[in-house]
Design a protein around this motif. Structure first.
Motif, mmCIF file in Angstrom:
data_model
loop_
_atom_site.group_PDB
_atom_site.id
_atom_site.type_symbol
_atom_site.label_atom_id
_atom_site.label_comp_id
_atom_site.label_asym_id
_atom_site.label_seq_id
_atom_site.Cartn_x
_atom_site.Cartn_y
_atom_site.Cartn_z
ATOM 1 N N ILE A 50 0.825 -1.209 0.000
ATOM 2 C CA ILE A 50 0.000 0.000 0.000
ATOM 3 C C ILE A 50 0.864 1.266 0.000
ATOM 4 N N TYR A 55 0.968 1.066 -6.207
ATOM 5 C CA TYR A 55 -0.344 1.219 -5.574
ATOM 6 C C TYR A 55 -0.829 2.669 -5.670
ATOM 7 N N TYR A 57 -0.331 4.831 -8.027
ATOM 8 C CA TYR A 57 -0.880 5.113 -9.355
ATOM 9 C C TYR A 57 -2.139 4.306 -9.644
ATOM 10 N N GLN A 58 -2.263 3.115 -9.043
ATOM 11 C CA GLN A 58 -3.451 2.306 -9.254
ATOM 12 C C GLN A 58 -4.648 2.824 -8.465
ATOM 13 N N ASN A 59 -4.399 3.325 -7.265
ATOM 14 C CA ASN A 59 -5.486 3.715 -6.370
ATOM 15 C C ASN A 59 -5.096 4.954 -5.567
ATOM 16 N N LYS A 61 -6.731 7.526 -4.482
ATOM 17 C CA LYS A 61 -7.638 7.881 -3.380
ATOM 18 C C LYS A 61 -7.380 7.000 -2.166
ATOM 19 N N GLY A 62 -7.281 5.702 -2.394
ATOM 20 C CA GLY A 62 -7.015 4.775 -1.298
ATOM 21 C C GLY A 62 -5.660 5.041 -0.662
ATOM 22 N N ASP A 147 -11.356 14.399 -8.147
ATOM 23 C CA ASP A 147 -10.006 14.089 -8.625
ATOM 24 C C ASP A 147 -8.993 15.032 -7.971
ATOM 25 N N LYS A 160 -2.412 10.668 -15.596
ATOM 26 C CA LYS A 160 -1.539 10.086 -14.576
ATOM 27 C C LYS A 160 -0.225 10.840 -14.428
ATOM 28 N N TYR A 163 -0.515 13.419 -11.627
ATOM 29 C CA TYR A 163 -0.854 13.019 -10.270
ATOM 30 C C TYR A 163 0.039 13.756 -9.263
#
Length: 260
Positions: A50, A55, A57-59, A61-62, A147, A160, A163
């Motif tokens: 995590i 991770y 870039y994949q999620n 927000k999480g 976002d 991306k 980000y």
């Protein structure tokens, strides 16, 4: 804690004129901040993945929800260990602190010469234009935008690329000190010091764990850490398995006895 090893370490610090300090999570736990790998650490709550770049870039927000809850501690205050290191720097004894910690507590205590090897949670940056956001900015964005993690200061087509990532070094990531120039500066500081003081780290995570190897021949290595480290039995090492705040307080009291 044996008085003999404490006295030996006190004498070594008293005679040193250029101490470099390496610090890890163990100094911050004394300010109430969770470490990562202990039985009550962060990795007992979630896997290391995590805190990886993949991770993020994949999620995003999480990732932010986890990071803001577990890595950001604006209310935390420096403890006695931080304060004594700042005092020793002011007295000209400590020349540099190289820390794995991302909490900024060394600076809060007044230390100036701090290298944040794993970055900081105080700010975040767009990965394209490098526009800097404070972490409070990111909290405000999270509470008002879907976002929130996408920079609105640059216009590169790939989302991306825009980000906004906290300025911490994640697994699979590199930081400003993970360069030839960055490493050389750190290794030169260590090699030119006449004492290396290690506080609150087991020295098992590379590349930070390699740093003690670069001290000059005969330069003492003092380790204050509740757990073991691979350097506990090397030549010229002096190990105290005890609280950092209590240990540094006792050493400091011997160095600066009160005037009655």
């Amino acid at each position: 804690m044996e008085s003999s090893i404490l006295q030996t370490c006190t004498n070594l610090i008293k005679n040193a004129q250029s101490i470099v300090v390496l610090t890890g999570a163990g100094i911050s736990t004394e300010s109430g901040i969770k470490d990562f790998r202990s039985q009550t650490g962060i990795y007992q709550m979630a896997p290391e993945y995590i805190l990886s770049l993949n991770y993020f870039y994949q999620n995003p927000k999480g990732f932010y929800q986890f990071a803001l809850e577990n890595l950001y501690h604006p209310e935390a205050l420096p403890n006695k260990g931080h304060e004594i290191l700042a005092q020793w720097e002011q007295e000209g004894k400590v020349t540099s602190i190289i820390t794995q910690n991302i909490d900024g507590l060394h600076q809060k205590a007044g230390s100036k010469q701090v290298i944040e090897f794993h970055g900081t949670m105080k700010i975040a940056s767009c990965q394209n234009c490098r526009h800097v956001y404070s972490t409070q900015d990111m909290i405000n964005r999270l509470n008002t935008m879907d976002d929130f993690y996408v920079c609105d200061q640059c216009r590169t087509p790939a989302e991306k690329d825009r980000y906004i990532k906290p300025d911490v070094v994640l697994f699979g990531d590199t930081g400003k000190w993970f360069s030839i120039d960055g490493f050389n500066k750190i290794l030169n500081l260590i090699n030119e010091s006449d004492c290396l003081l290690v506080l609150g780290t087991s020295l098992k995570v590379t590349p930070f764990s390699t740093f003690p190897q670069y001290r000059s021949e005969g330069s003492p290595l003092i380790i204050v850490n509740k757990g073991d480290s691979p350097y506990d039995t090397v030549k010229d090492s002096y190990v105290i398995h005890h609280s950092i705040g209590e240990t540094l307080t006792k050493i400091n009291d011997c160095l600066n006895p009160p005037n009655y």
